[in-house]
Design a protein around this motif. Structure first.
Motif, mmCIF file in Angstrom:
data_model
loop_
_atom_site.group_PDB
_atom_site.id
_atom_site.type_symbol
_atom_site.label_atom_id
_atom_site.label_comp_id
_atom_site.label_asym_id
_atom_site.label_seq_id
_atom_site.Cartn_x
_atom_site.Cartn_y
_atom_site.Cartn_z
ATOM 1 N N VAL A 6 0.853 -1.186 0.000
ATOM 2 C CA VAL A 6 0.000 0.000 0.000
ATOM 3 C C VAL A 6 0.887 1.234 0.000
ATOM 4 N N ILE A 7 0.680 2.091 -1.001
ATOM 5 C CA ILE A 7 1.321 3.412 -1.040
ATOM 6 C C ILE A 7 0.244 4.416 -0.653
ATOM 7 N N PHE A 8 0.515 5.228 0.349
ATOM 8 C CA PHE A 8 -0.549 6.093 0.861
ATOM 9 C C PHE A 8 -0.091 7.542 0.971
ATOM 10 N N GLY A 9 -1.053 8.422 1.161
ATOM 11 C CA GLY A 9 -0.782 9.856 1.205
ATOM 12 C C GLY A 9 -0.919 10.449 2.589
ATOM 13 N N ARG A 10 -0.750 11.750 2.676
ATOM 14 C CA ARG A 10 -0.663 12.432 3.971
ATOM 15 C C ARG A 10 -1.988 12.498 4.713
ATOM 16 N N ARG A 11 -3.098 12.228 4.038
ATOM 17 C CA ARG A 11 -4.396 12.288 4.713
ATOM 18 C C ARG A 11 -4.931 10.903 5.082
ATOM 19 N N SER A 12 -4.111 9.888 4.879
ATOM 20 C CA SER A 12 -4.544 8.512 5.152
ATOM 21 C C SER A 12 -4.295 8.172 6.619
ATOM 22 N N LYS A 13 -5.175 8.615 7.489
ATOM 23 C CA LYS A 13 -4.961 8.517 8.928
ATOM 24 C C LYS A 13 -4.759 7.079 9.398
ATOM 25 N N GLU A 14 -5.533 6.143 8.862
ATOM 26 C CA GLU A 14 -5.424 4.756 9.307
ATOM 27 C C GLU A 14 -4.060 4.168 8.949
ATOM 28 N N TYR A 15 -3.620 4.400 7.712
ATOM 29 C CA TYR A 15 -2.321 3.873 7.296
ATOM 30 C C TYR A 15 -1.178 4.560 8.051
ATOM 31 N N ILE A 16 -1.312 5.851 8.275
ATOM 32 C CA ILE A 16 -0.279 6.566 9.043
ATOM 33 C C ILE A 16 -0.145 5.959 10.424
ATOM 34 N N GLN A 17 -1.252 5.688 11.073
ATOM 35 C CA GLN A 17 -1.200 5.110 12.416
ATOM 36 C C GLN A 17 -0.574 3.717 12.402
ATOM 37 N N GLU A 18 -0.898 2.912 11.403
ATOM 38 C CA GLU A 18 -0.316 1.569 11.335
ATOM 39 C C GLU A 18 1.178 1.645 11.031
ATOM 40 N N PHE A 19 1.589 2.612 10.239
ATOM 41 C CA PHE A 19 3.006 2.848 9.967
ATOM 42 C C PHE A 19 3.739 3.179 11.265
ATOM 43 N N LEU A 20 3.151 4.065 12.063
ATOM 44 C CA LEU A 20 3.763 4.490 13.319
ATOM 45 C C LEU A 20 3.775 3.382 14.363
ATOM 46 N N ASP A 21 2.795 2.501 14.339
ATOM 47 C CA ASP A 21 2.667 1.468 15.368
ATOM 48 C C ASP A 21 3.548 0.246 15.123
ATOM 49 N N LEU A 22 3.994 0.043 13.888
ATOM 50 C CA LEU A 22 4.728 -1.187 13.560
ATOM 51 C C LEU A 22 5.975 -1.416 14.419
ATOM 52 N N PRO A 23 6.828 -0.414 14.657
ATOM 53 C CA PRO A 23 8.040 -0.674 15.450
ATOM 54 C C PRO A 23 7.766 -1.247 16.839
ATOM 55 N N GLU A 24 6.640 -0.920 17.434
ATOM 56 C CA GLU A 24 6.335 -1.409 18.774
ATOM 57 C C GLU A 24 6.160 -2.920 18.798
ATOM 58 N N ARG A 25 5.859 -3.514 17.645
ATOM 59 C CA ARG A 25 5.731 -4.974 17.566
ATOM 60 C C ARG A 25 7.059 -5.650 17.251
ATOM 61 N N ILE A 26 8.038 -4.866 16.835
ATOM 62 C CA ILE A 26 9.323 -5.429 16.400
ATOM 63 C C ILE A 26 10.382 -5.350 17.493
ATOM 64 N N TYR A 27 10.366 -4.268 18.267
ATOM 65 C CA TYR A 27 11.418 -4.028 19.250
ATOM 66 C C TYR A 27 10.944 -4.252 20.678
ATOM 67 N N ALA A 28 11.880 -4.673 21.524
ATOM 68 C CA ALA A 28 11.635 -4.646 22.964
ATOM 69 C C ALA A 28 11.632 -3.191 23.421
ATOM 70 N N ARG A 29 11.023 -2.918 24.556
ATOM 71 C CA ARG A 29 10.873 -1.534 25.016
ATOM 72 C C ARG A 29 12.227 -0.825 25.146
ATOM 73 N N HIS A 30 13.247 -1.523 25.654
ATOM 74 C CA HIS A 30 14.542 -0.884 25.868
ATOM 75 C C HIS A 30 15.278 -0.601 24.556
ATOM 76 N N GLU A 31 14.796 -1.159 23.441
ATOM 77 C CA GLU A 31 15.416 -0.942 22.127
ATOM 78 C C GLU A 31 14.730 0.164 21.324
ATOM 79 N N MET A 32 13.588 0.615 21.751
ATOM 80 C CA MET A 32 12.780 1.535 20.950
ATOM 81 C C MET A 32 13.454 2.896 20.813
ATOM 82 N N MET A 33 13.832 3.253 19.586
ATOM 83 C CA MET A 33 14.484 4.530 19.313
ATOM 84 C C MET A 33 13.618 5.397 18.392
#
Length: 356
Positions: A6-33
């Motif tokens: 999915v390629i999305f634009g600046r008004r795509s609130k749902e995709y923006i939120q999922e983009f921002l949330d992905l790292p939290e599923r990949i990193y442990a809390r102490h690794e989150m940068m």
């Protein structure tokens, strides 16, 4: 397994939120940068530097769940694009689709290749960590250990290399006599090296800007920015500096060099602030357990000043008896040789590139 891009634009609130949330599923809390505010500004095209480039975000979904992401950055004057804000689960097929989608964007624009990881700009974040994973230091370009494999499996090769040196505490003056002499000689010649105070922050930020724009111009991904933009990007330093480890060098009243270090807060400076976090940052700023030496620069007309500046910093580290990290030294930089006997280990980073 069903993958889709999915390629999305600046008004795509749902995709923006999922983009921002992905790292939290990949990193442990102490690794989150992750700096979510910065990322959101990039995705919504309102970052201080957004007017210089076009940022195209990509999300890869597997069976309806976001598993890989990245941003393709296009500068109108360049024939090579950047790929940054890359995060991915350990999923070769998903990462492959992300890179394939990015290649298609670049080819359609008639561009020659892609370099990265570069988060839109040299001034934001660049580099891929390749060894010694664990607890990241402040401002480190941090990632999972399998990221290099994902990039190389998709045809990327090493373009640039960087080293961060981890230094032991300075216990004595072994092997440093010549640098002590150099500092003394530079001072005798009229150079003034000093630590500024908090009230001088605005002035020294302008002085550093004046030096940086030329000194860092040869770095990969460098683009000139205005002083106003520079101030906006680096105003965060004001709240985290321990000024004993900031050095400015002057000659005949003109700023000719700088050395900027910050206490190592780990990832405490990222994410939302609360009272406990603010108190912890304030305490660590007053009495750091270690430092990260982020930026150094010397006007090329003033030979020998770099080692004198570094010696002034070494003397501060000796007084405080704490370890430090010399961050992101470009491969081939002679600065790696200074106080080499104090290097405990090295962190390694790369930039990669691929023709499309």
């Amino acid at each position: 397994m069903s993958l889709n891009a999915v390629i999305f634009g600046r008004r795509s609130k749902e995709y923006i939120q999922e983009f921002l949330d992905l790292p939290e599923r990949i990193y442990a809390r102490h690794e989150m940068m992750q700096n979510k505010e910065e990322e959101r500004a990039i995705l919504e095209c309102r970052h201080a530097l957004s007017h210089y480039f076009t940022a195209t975000p990509i999300l890869i979904y597997e069976d309806g769940r976001a598993v890989s992401r990245g941003v393709v950055t296009i500068y109108p004057e360049d024939d090579t694009a950047y790929l940054g804000y890359f995060e991915s689960e350990n999923n070769g097929a998903a990462a492959g689709l992300l890179f394939h989608t990015a290649f298609g964007i670049v080819r359609d624009l008639g561009m020659k290749g892609i370099a990265g990881p570069i988060d839109c700009s040299f001034w934001i974040r660049y580099g891929l960590k390749t060894n010694r994973f664990g607890n990241p230091y402040t401002r480190e370009p941090y990632n999972k250990d399998y990221y290099l494999r994902l990039w190389e499996e998709n045809g990327f090769q090493v373009w640039e290399q960087y080293i961060s040196n981890h230094y032991m505490p300075v216990r004595n003056d072994k092997d440093c006599e010549k640098y002590m002499e150099r500092l003394a000689k530079m001072q005798e010649a009229g150079y003034v090296i000093k630590s500024p105070g908090p009230r001088e922050f605005r002035r020294i930020l302008g002085e550093v800007y004046g030096l940086l724009m030329e000194l860092y111009s040869s770095f990969p991904g460098y683009k000139r920015i205005t002083e106003k933009e520079f101030r906006k990007l680096f105003k965060y330093l004001k709240s985290i500096l321990n000024y004993s480890m900031v050095k400015m060098a002057y000659y005949e009243g003109e700023a000719v060099g700088f050395f900027i270090s910050v206490p190592n807060f780990g990832n405490e400076v990222y994410g939302k602030n609360n009272l406990l976090k603010i108190l912890k940052i304030h305490s660590r700023k007053k009495k750091p357990e270690s430092y990260v030496m982020l930026y150094m620069g010397v006007d090329s007309r003033h030979q020998g000043l770099g080692k004198a500046l570094a010696e002034a910093v070494r003397l501060e580290l000796k007084a405080q008896q704490v370890p430090s990290v010399g961050a992101l030294i470009r491969e081939g930089n002679s600065g790696r040789e200074y106080v080499g006997h104090l290097i405990e280990h090295e962190y390694e980073y790369v930039l990669l590139e691929r023709q499309v």
